[in-house]
Design an enzyme around this catalytic site. Structure first.
Site, PDB file in Angstrom:
ATOM      1  N   GLY A  13     -44.047 125.429 -20.377  1.00 58.42           N
ATOM      2  CA  GLY A  13     -44.916 124.259 -20.283  1.00 58.42           C
ATOM      3  C   GLY A  13     -45.236 123.979 -18.828  1.00 58.42           C
ATOM      4  O   GLY A  13     -45.245 124.875 -17.985  1.00 58.42           O
ATOM      5  N   SER A  15     -48.111 122.189 -17.803  1.00 57.99           N
ATOM      6  CA  SER A  15     -49.528 121.939 -17.521  1.00 57.99           C
ATOM      7  C   SER A  15     -49.794 120.489 -17.158  1.00 57.99           C
ATOM      8  O   SER A  15     -50.804 120.177 -16.519  1.00 57.99           O
ATOM      9  CB  SER A  15     -50.377 122.310 -18.743  1.00 57.99           C
ATOM     10  OG  SER A  15     -50.293 123.682 -19.014  1.00 57.99           O
ATOM     11  N   ARG A  16     -48.884 119.601 -17.575  1.00 64.22           N
ATOM     12  CA  ARG A  16     -49.097 118.164 -17.369  1.00 64.22           C
ATOM     13  C   ARG A  16     -47.747 117.467 -17.471  1.00 64.22           C
ATOM     14  O   ARG A  16     -46.730 118.081 -17.723  1.00 64.22           O
ATOM     15  CB  ARG A  16     -50.062 117.619 -18.432  1.00 64.22           C
ATOM     16  CG  ARG A  16     -49.549 117.778 -19.857  1.00 64.22           C
ATOM     17  CD  ARG A  16     -50.594 117.417 -20.889  1.00 64.22           C
ATOM     18  NE  ARG A  16     -51.704 118.360 -20.847  1.00 64.22           N
ATOM     19  CZ  ARG A  16     -51.715 119.525 -21.501  1.00 64.22           C
ATOM     20  NH1 ARG A  16     -50.683 119.860 -22.262  1.00 64.22           N
ATOM     21  NH2 ARG A  16     -52.732 120.331 -21.402  1.00 64.22           N
ATOM     22  N   ILE A  18     -44.205 115.575 -17.357  1.00 68.62           N
ATOM     23  CA  ILE A  18     -42.944 115.750 -16.644  1.00 68.62           C
ATOM     24  C   ILE A  18     -42.841 117.147 -16.049  1.00 68.62           C
ATOM     25  O   ILE A  18     -42.414 117.315 -14.903  1.00 68.62           O
ATOM     26  CB  ILE A  18     -41.764 115.464 -17.585  1.00 68.62           C
ATOM     27  CG1 ILE A  18     -41.726 113.979 -17.963  1.00 68.62           C
ATOM     28  CG2 ILE A  18     -40.444 115.873 -16.928  1.00 68.62           C
ATOM     29  CD1 ILE A  18     -40.727 113.644 -19.058  1.00 68.62           C
ATOM     30  N   GLY A  19     -43.238 118.158 -16.803  1.00 69.91           N
ATOM     31  CA  GLY A  19     -43.145 119.521 -16.296  1.00 69.91           C
ATOM     32  C   GLY A  19     -43.965 119.722 -15.039  1.00 69.91           C
ATOM     33  O   GLY A  19     -43.502 120.320 -14.056  1.00 69.91           O
ATOM     34  N   LYS A  38     -49.497 127.390 -22.824  1.00 66.79           N
ATOM     35  CA  LYS A  38     -50.589 127.829 -23.693  1.00 66.79           C
ATOM     36  C   LYS A  38     -51.945 127.317 -23.246  1.00 66.79           C
ATOM     37  O   LYS A  38     -52.972 127.879 -23.635  1.00 66.79           O
ATOM     38  CB  LYS A  38     -50.324 127.362 -25.134  1.00 66.79           C
ATOM     39  CG  LYS A  38     -49.167 128.050 -25.810  1.00 66.79           C
ATOM     40  CD  LYS A  38     -48.939 127.471 -27.198  1.00 66.79           C
ATOM     41  CE  LYS A  38     -50.132 127.710 -28.104  1.00 66.79           C
ATOM     42  NZ  LYS A  38     -49.921 127.186 -29.468  1.00 66.79           N
ATOM     43  N   ASP A  70     -47.194 131.828 -25.096  1.00 71.48           N
ATOM     44  CA  ASP A  70     -46.489 130.960 -26.034  1.00 71.48           C
ATOM     45  C   ASP A  70     -44.995 131.216 -25.915  1.00 71.48           C
ATOM     46  O   ASP A  70     -44.545 132.347 -26.108  1.00 71.48           O
ATOM     47  CB  ASP A  70     -46.979 131.268 -27.451  1.00 71.48           C
ATOM     48  CG  ASP A  70     -46.469 130.294 -28.496  1.00 71.48           C
ATOM     49  OD1 ASP A  70     -45.408 129.684 -28.270  1.00 71.48           O
ATOM     50  OD2 ASP A  70     -47.119 130.168 -29.551  1.00 71.48           O
ATOM     51  N   TYR A 164     -36.947 115.540 -35.401  1.00 66.09           N
ATOM     52  CA  TYR A 164     -37.201 115.624 -33.965  1.00 66.09           C
ATOM     53  C   TYR A 164     -35.894 115.502 -33.179  1.00 66.09           C
ATOM     54  O   TYR A 164     -35.661 116.258 -32.224  1.00 66.09           O
ATOM     55  CB  TYR A 164     -38.173 114.524 -33.538  1.00 66.09           C
ATOM     56  CG  TYR A 164     -38.365 114.442 -32.035  1.00 66.09           C
ATOM     57  CD1 TYR A 164     -39.041 115.443 -31.345  1.00 66.09           C
ATOM     58  CD2 TYR A 164     -37.853 113.370 -31.308  1.00 66.09           C
ATOM     59  CE1 TYR A 164     -39.205 115.370 -29.975  1.00 66.09           C
ATOM     60  CE2 TYR A 164     -38.015 113.295 -29.931  1.00 66.09           C
ATOM     61  CZ  TYR A 164     -38.687 114.297 -29.270  1.00 66.09           C
ATOM     62  OH  TYR A 164     -38.838 114.242 -27.912  1.00 66.09           O
ATOM     63  N   LYS A 168     -34.263 118.299 -30.478  1.00 67.60           N
ATOM     64  CA  LYS A 168     -33.911 118.022 -29.085  1.00 67.60           C
ATOM     65  C   LYS A 168     -32.412 118.178 -28.857  1.00 67.60           C
ATOM     66  O   LYS A 168     -31.982 118.705 -27.822  1.00 67.60           O
ATOM     67  CB  LYS A 168     -34.370 116.621 -28.690  1.00 67.60           C
ATOM     68  CG  LYS A 168     -35.881 116.425 -28.686  1.00 67.60           C
ATOM     69  CD  LYS A 168     -36.614 117.402 -27.776  1.00 67.60           C
ATOM     70  CE  LYS A 168     -36.331 117.207 -26.310  1.00 67.60           C
ATOM     71  NZ  LYS A 168     -37.182 118.040 -25.438  1.00 67.60           N
TER      72      LYS A 168
END
Length: 273
Positions: A13, A15-16, A18-19, A38, A70, A164, A168
């Site tokens: 990840g 792209s935006r 927190i990452g 992705k 992916d 969920y 996690k």
């Protein structure tokens, strides 16, 4: 504490949210940052792509590599690891950031979304870490960091959204298992989770819209905590489930107003209510 200059971080990840904030913070300290994500082309519902994220990291002072793929696919993960090593010479930090968010009750959750969460959170975390391990073993400063919560079996949390939560918690259990398994190799493995809501597109779209965004802290609090963990000696800092605010308090931070958030910001996510 050791600097990140010249060290290489591979993240799922980014792209935006927190990452991306973690990538920028690491780049600002001179790290090389490789992103496996992705998002190749802009999505009208979400800001940023893996390419714009790489550009922001380089603008912050780091070197960046964007790999479109992916994290669930073994071939894509292998390609990301190979391209990272070819470009930067190795891997020092494996950051498991990618997740699917569907905080729904059992009868409301489509099986397809259930499968997606298990595949990204568990399979993806396992694949990226497993494939990175040969290079982490050769690093002088190896860390695995998963963005996942402390395991709290209190009904207050288990009953919120069981599927969920399980996904996690699975990331956390894998990470704690690696801390034990890889202790002799000197590879640190820790989990990091926010004490509060964080202002990301996922929070805006799925967890309350503008009202939640006004209460949330900025992603930079997680980024600052992540960087603080990665700078620590891996043999002395492993097997923990960290909360962002606690990490920063240990670093001497006392004023959290810089990260924003409303008056009821302290939600203690996945910590005893």
């Amino acid at each position: 504490m050791r600097p990140l200059e010249g060290r290489t971080l591979l993240m799922s990840g980014g792209s935006r949210g927190i990452g991306l904030a973690i990538g920028i913070a690491a780049g600002r300290l001179g790290a090389n940052v490789a992103l496996l994500a992705k998002t190749d082309t802009p999505d009208p519902r979400l800001p940023g792509t893996v390419h714009t994220a790489a550009a922001e990291i380089e603008a912050a002072g780091g070197k960046a590599l964007a790999v479109v793929g992916d994290v669930r696919e073994e071939a894509d993960v292998r390609r990301a690891v190979d391209e990272t090593v070819k470009r930067f010479g190795g891997i020092d930090f494996c950051v498991n950031n990618a997740s699917a968010l569907a905080p729904l009750k059992t009868e409301e959750l489509p099986v397809k979304r259930f499968d997606l969460m298990q595949q990204i959170q568990l399979r993806g975390t396992f694949l990226l870490t497993r494939t990175s391990l040969p290079h982490l073993r050769r690093s002088p400063h190896p860390h695995i960091l998963s963005l996942s919560p402390p395991v709290n079996l209190a009904p207050h949390w288990m009953g919120q959204h069981p599927a969920y939560t399980m996904a996690k918690y699975g990331m956390t259990l894998l990470t704690l298992g690696w801390a034990a398994e890889l202790a002799e190799a000197g590879i640190a493995a820790n989990a990091l989770w926010p004490r509060t809501l964080i202002a990301t597109a996922a929070v805006k779209n799925l967890l309350g819209g503008d009202t939640s965004m006004q209460r949330a802290r900025s992603p930079e609090i997680m980024a600052d905590a992540a960087v603080a963990i990665l700078r620590r000696s891996p043999r002395d800092c492993t097997g923990h489930t960290f909360i962002d605010e606690e990490v920063l308090r240990a670093e001497g931070v006392t004023d959290f107003s810089r990260y924003g958030g409303g008056p009821d910001v302290l939600l203690d996510l996945y910590v005893d209510p």
